[in-house]
Design a protein around this motif. Sequence first.
Motif, PDB file in Angstrom:
ATOM      1  N   ARG A   4      10.342 -20.467   0.646  1.00 26.53           N
ATOM      2  CA  ARG A   4       9.165 -19.596   0.579  1.00 26.53           C
ATOM      3  C   ARG A   4       9.411 -18.493  -0.438  1.00 26.53           C
ATOM      4  NH1 ARG A   4       4.227 -18.383   0.443  1.00 26.53           N
ATOM      5  NH2 ARG A   4       3.249 -17.036   1.984  1.00 26.53           N
ATOM      6  N   GLU A   5       8.585 -18.405  -1.450  1.00 18.78           N
ATOM      7  CA  GLU A   5       8.738 -17.395  -2.495  1.00 18.78           C
ATOM      8  C   GLU A   5       7.589 -16.391  -2.416  1.00 18.78           C
ATOM      9  OE1 GLU A   5      11.312 -17.016  -4.439  1.00 18.78           O
ATOM     10  OE2 GLU A   5      12.287 -18.787  -3.580  1.00 18.78           O
ATOM     11  N   ILE A   6       7.954 -15.119  -2.264  1.00 18.31           N
ATOM     12  CA  ILE A   6       6.982 -14.038  -2.148  1.00 18.31           C
ATOM     13  C   ILE A   6       7.385 -12.918  -3.098  1.00 18.31           C
ATOM     14  CG2 ILE A   6       5.918 -12.340  -0.598  1.00 18.31           C
ATOM     15  CD1 ILE A   6       6.781 -14.194   1.718  1.00 18.31           C
ATOM     16  N   GLN A   7       6.430 -12.386  -3.814  1.00 18.76           N
ATOM     17  CA  GLN A   7       6.685 -11.238  -4.670  1.00 18.76           C
ATOM     18  C   GLN A   7       6.368  -9.968  -3.888  1.00 18.76           C
ATOM     19  OE1 GLN A   7       4.270 -10.973  -8.200  1.00 18.76           O
ATOM     20  NE2 GLN A   7       5.540  -9.368  -9.120  1.00 18.76           N
ATOM     21  N   ILE A   8       7.377  -9.111  -3.733  1.00 20.26           N
ATOM     22  CA  ILE A   8       7.203  -7.842  -3.027  1.00 20.26           C
ATOM     23  C   ILE A   8       7.271  -6.729  -4.061  1.00 20.26           C
ATOM     24  CG2 ILE A   8       8.042  -6.334  -1.198  1.00 20.26           C
ATOM     25  CD1 ILE A   8       9.359  -8.780   0.083  1.00 20.26           C
ATOM     26  N   LYS A   9       6.174  -6.008  -4.208  1.00 23.79           N
ATOM     27  CA  LYS A   9       6.067  -4.979  -5.248  1.00 23.79           C
ATOM     28  C   LYS A   9       6.158  -3.587  -4.627  1.00 23.79           C
ATOM     29  CE  LYS A   9       2.828  -5.411  -8.241  1.00 23.79           C
ATOM     30  NZ  LYS A   9       1.460  -5.547  -8.834  1.00 23.79           N
ATOM     31  N   PRO A  10       6.969  -2.702  -5.215  1.00 28.39           N
ATOM     32  CA  PRO A  10       7.002  -1.314  -4.742  1.00 28.39           C
ATOM     33  C   PRO A  10       5.756  -0.560  -5.188  1.00 28.39           C
ATOM     34  CG  PRO A  10       8.451  -1.577  -6.636  1.00 28.39           C
ATOM     35  CD  PRO A  10       7.931  -2.948  -6.315  1.00 28.39           C
ATOM     36  N   ILE A  11       5.137   0.169  -4.273  1.00 33.77           N
ATOM     37  CA  ILE A  11       3.957   0.959  -4.616  1.00 33.77           C
ATOM     38  C   ILE A  11       4.144   2.389  -4.106  1.00 33.77           C
ATOM     39  CG2 ILE A  11       2.422  -1.040  -4.567  1.00 33.77           C
ATOM     40  CD1 ILE A  11       1.382  -0.045  -1.859  1.00 33.77           C
ATOM     41  N   ALA A  12       3.393   3.311  -4.658  1.00 47.19           N
ATOM     42  CA  ALA A  12       3.437   4.712  -4.236  1.00 47.19           C
ATOM     43  C   ALA A  12       2.551   4.925  -3.015  1.00 47.19           C
ATOM     44  CB  ALA A  12       2.981   5.617  -5.369  1.00 47.19           C
ATOM     45  N   THR A  13       2.878   5.948  -2.243  1.00 50.61           N
ATOM     46  CA  THR A  13       2.057   6.299  -1.085  1.00 50.61           C
ATOM     47  C   THR A  13       0.596   6.496  -1.479  1.00 50.61           C
ATOM     48  OG1 THR A  13       3.929   7.331   0.050  1.00 50.61           O
ATOM     49  CG2 THR A  13       1.731   8.016   0.737  1.00 50.61           C
ATOM     50  N   SER A  14       0.375   7.064  -2.657  1.00 56.91           N
ATOM     51  CA  SER A  14      -0.982   7.329  -3.124  1.00 56.91           C
ATOM     52  C   SER A  14      -1.798   6.055  -3.316  1.00 56.91           C
ATOM     53  CB  SER A  14      -0.943   8.112  -4.433  1.00 56.91           C
ATOM     54  OG  SER A  14      -0.227   7.393  -5.426  1.00 56.91           O
ATOM     55  N   GLU A  15      -1.112   4.919  -3.481  1.00 57.76           N
ATOM     56  CA  GLU A  15      -1.803   3.647  -3.640  1.00 57.76           C
ATOM     57  C   GLU A  15      -2.157   3.008  -2.302  1.00 57.76           C
ATOM     58  OE1 GLU A  15      -0.164   0.997  -6.836  1.00 57.76           O
ATOM     59  OE2 GLU A  15       1.468   2.473  -6.807  1.00 57.76           O
ATOM     60  N   TYR A  16      -1.668   3.585  -1.204  1.00 58.94           N
ATOM     61  CA  TYR A  16      -1.931   3.032   0.125  1.00 58.94           C
ATOM     62  C   TYR A  16      -2.340   4.175   1.055  1.00 58.94           C
ATOM     63  CZ  TYR A  16      -1.378   0.161   4.314  1.00 58.94           C
ATOM     64  OH  TYR A  16      -1.602  -0.521   5.480  1.00 58.94           O
ATOM     65  N   PRO A  17      -3.538   4.725   0.881  1.00 61.61           N
ATOM     66  CA  PRO A  17      -3.968   5.886   1.671  1.00 61.61           C
ATOM     67  C   PRO A  17      -4.140   5.544   3.154  1.00 61.61           C
ATOM     68  CG  PRO A  17      -5.794   5.016   0.380  1.00 61.61           C
ATOM     69  CD  PRO A  17      -4.569   4.269  -0.073  1.00 61.61           C
ATOM     70  N   THR A  18      -3.737   6.469   4.003  1.00 57.76           N
ATOM     71  CA  THR A  18      -3.883   6.319   5.450  1.00 57.76           C
ATOM     72  C   THR A  18      -4.502   7.590   6.016  1.00 57.76           C
ATOM     73  OG1 THR A  18      -1.625   7.148   5.792  1.00 57.76           O
ATOM     74  CG2 THR A  18      -1.919   4.748   5.678  1.00 57.76           C
ATOM     75  N   ALA A  19      -5.026   7.480   7.229  1.00 63.62           N
ATOM     76  CA  ALA A  19      -5.674   8.642   7.850  1.00 63.62           C
ATOM     77  C   ALA A  19      -4.681   9.767   8.095  1.00 63.62           C
ATOM     78  CB  ALA A  19      -6.338   8.215   9.151  1.00 63.62           C
ATOM     79  N   ALA A  20      -3.467   9.412   8.502  1.00 58.81           N
ATOM     80  CA  ALA A  20      -2.443  10.411   8.794  1.00 58.81           C
ATOM     81  C   ALA A  20      -1.457  10.513   7.634  1.00 58.81           C
ATOM     82  CB  ALA A  20      -1.700  10.035  10.072  1.00 58.81           C
ATOM     83  N   ILE A  21      -1.033  11.738   7.356  1.00 61.21           N
ATOM     84  CA  ILE A  21       0.018  11.963   6.361  1.00 61.21           C
ATOM     85  C   ILE A  21       1.367  11.701   7.008  1.00 61.21           C
ATOM     86  CG2 ILE A  21       1.082  13.654   4.821  1.00 61.21           C
ATOM     87  CD1 ILE A  21      -1.590  15.143   4.819  1.00 61.21           C
ATOM     88  N   ARG A  22       2.207  10.926   6.335  1.00 59.59           N
ATOM     89  CA  ARG A  22       3.518  10.593   6.865  1.00 59.59           C
ATOM     90  C   ARG A  22       4.611  11.385   6.154  1.00 59.59           C
ATOM     91  NH1 ARG A  22       0.013   6.935   8.422  1.00 59.59           N
ATOM     92  NH2 ARG A  22       0.601   5.295   9.891  1.00 59.59           N
ATOM     93  N   PRO A  23       5.697  11.707   6.866  1.00 57.10           N
ATOM     94  CA  PRO A  23       6.804  12.400   6.205  1.00 57.10           C
ATOM     95  C   PRO A  23       7.371  11.534   5.080  1.00 57.10           C
ATOM     96  CG  PRO A  23       7.091  12.383   8.599  1.00 57.10           C
ATOM     97  CD  PRO A  23       5.975  11.438   8.288  1.00 57.10           C
ATOM     98  N   GLN A  24       7.606  12.132   3.924  1.00 60.38           N
ATOM     99  CA  GLN A  24       8.190  11.367   2.827  1.00 60.38           C
ATOM    100  C   GLN A  24       9.659  11.072   3.057  1.00 60.38           C
ATOM    101  OE1 GLN A  24       6.961  13.583  -0.861  1.00 60.38           O
ATOM    102  NE2 GLN A  24       6.079  11.609  -1.372  1.00 60.38           N
ATOM    103  N   TYR A  25      10.315  11.947   3.807  1.00 62.66           N
ATOM    104  CA  TYR A  25      11.738  11.758   4.103  1.00 62.66           C
ATOM    105  C   TYR A  25      11.966  12.141   5.553  1.00 62.66           C
ATOM    106  CZ  TYR A  25      16.827  12.184   3.816  1.00 62.66           C
ATOM    107  OH  TYR A  25      18.189  12.019   4.025  1.00 62.66           O
ATOM    108  N   SER A  26      12.409  11.191   6.371  1.00 61.30           N
ATOM    109  CA  SER A  26      12.600  11.498   7.794  1.00 61.30           C
ATOM    110  C   SER A  26      13.867  10.871   8.346  1.00 61.30           C
ATOM    111  CB  SER A  26      11.384  11.046   8.606  1.00 61.30           C
ATOM    112  OG  SER A  26      11.194   9.644   8.505  1.00 61.30           O
ATOM    113  N   VAL A  27      14.913  10.816   7.529  1.00 66.00           N
ATOM    114  CA  VAL A  27      16.211  10.356   8.018  1.00 66.00           C
ATOM    115  C   VAL A  27      16.730  11.398   9.013  1.00 66.00           C
ATOM    116  CG1 VAL A  27      18.584   9.738   7.393  1.00 66.00           C
ATOM    117  CG2 VAL A  27      16.676   9.135   5.873  1.00 66.00           C
ATOM    118  N   LEU A  28      17.241  10.947  10.148  1.00 68.71           N
ATOM    119  CA  LEU A  28      17.697  11.841  11.206  1.00 68.71           C
ATOM    120  C   LEU A  28      19.223  11.898  11.251  1.00 68.71           C
ATOM    121  CD1 LEU A  28      15.244  10.812  14.084  1.00 68.71           C
ATOM    122  CD2 LEU A  28      14.999  12.679  12.434  1.00 68.71           C
ATOM    123  N   ASP A  29      19.744  13.089  11.431  1.00 67.58           N
ATOM    124  CA  ASP A  29      21.189  13.301  11.575  1.00 67.58           C
ATOM    125  C   ASP A  29      21.586  12.983  13.019  1.00 67.58           C
ATOM    126  OD1 ASP A  29      23.637  14.792  12.279  1.00 67.58           O
ATOM    127  OD2 ASP A  29      23.518  15.578  10.242  1.00 67.58           O
TER     128      ASP A  29
END
Length: 319
Positions: free
Chosen positions: A236-261
């Motif tokens: 199975r061959e699938i092309q996965i393309k990286p996109i910016a958050t601005s290209e995939y708008p959602t109702a809620a704003i998500r944290p850009q960085y949320s790695v937890l210590d």
Amino acid sequence: MKILITGKNGQLGRALQILAPQGVRPVFLGREELNISNPAAVASVLDKVRPEVLLNAAGYTAVDKAESDATEAFAVNAIGAESLALACKEFGVRLLHVSTDFVFDGLKSSPYTVQDPVRPLGVYGESKVAGEEAVRAALPDAVIVRTAWLYSAHGNNFVNTMLRLMAERDQLGVVVDQIGTPTWAGTLARVLYALAYDGSARGVYHYTDAGAASWYDFAVAIYEEAKSVGLLPADREIQIKPIATSEYPTAAIRPQYSVLDKKRLVSQLGLDLPHWRQTLRRALEEMKCSSGEKSAPSTTHRRTAGSEVAESMGIPGNE
């Protein structure tokens, strides 16, 4: 140990059912059996069950829907948490409460510690902050565990969505500029049981699997590992393309960085945390097994709490 666990039908609740160790007498309740937003109902259940520990795995987790459904989000995540905490105080029950990385604004460039100030970006995060505050006000010694990017074989989550889309499409666009850590419900469940057994645990802890990734990285790993274990055809061959958050708008704003210590939790339990890619592979292997092509792995059998936790953290074992 008798543990009352809410949210039995969610992905974490199901993992807690599968992985309940020997020595635990779990009582699992879903919303149909207990509306945690009803203080009288909560008090009645605790009076009847009389658990030693209450583990709150219930939550309103529809991040985008919460923006237009704030009343329900706060009813479950804030009022519900407060009802549980007040009842636990009345009956002398220890409380473990599950929270989220969405309490943070995502503006840091290093992992969030338990001391960092909370600054939620939307209704979901606000409701979870309100729940945390209510729990601490009623029970200063309660355990609050924040987690992130949770997934399992059950429910609506990123892994299941990607597997479905990868079976249907030849090309996908996935957000590359949001960074966090995928977390398997199986490892989180084991950590929660370990904290339930550790009577000295109190306050806020962070748990995710180890490492960090973008959603794009996560999607690529799902694709590669799913082909490896046979959930997707090897050709199975699938092309996965990286996109910016601005290209995939959602109702809620998500944290850009949320790695937890996770240092405080690692110090508390003395555990080595598995990398997210290892647990993803394990999760997909178990999903493959559950399809009936192989016998179920022995890791789903009940064991003593100590051996369960030690094995799962020594060997690989996402809201």
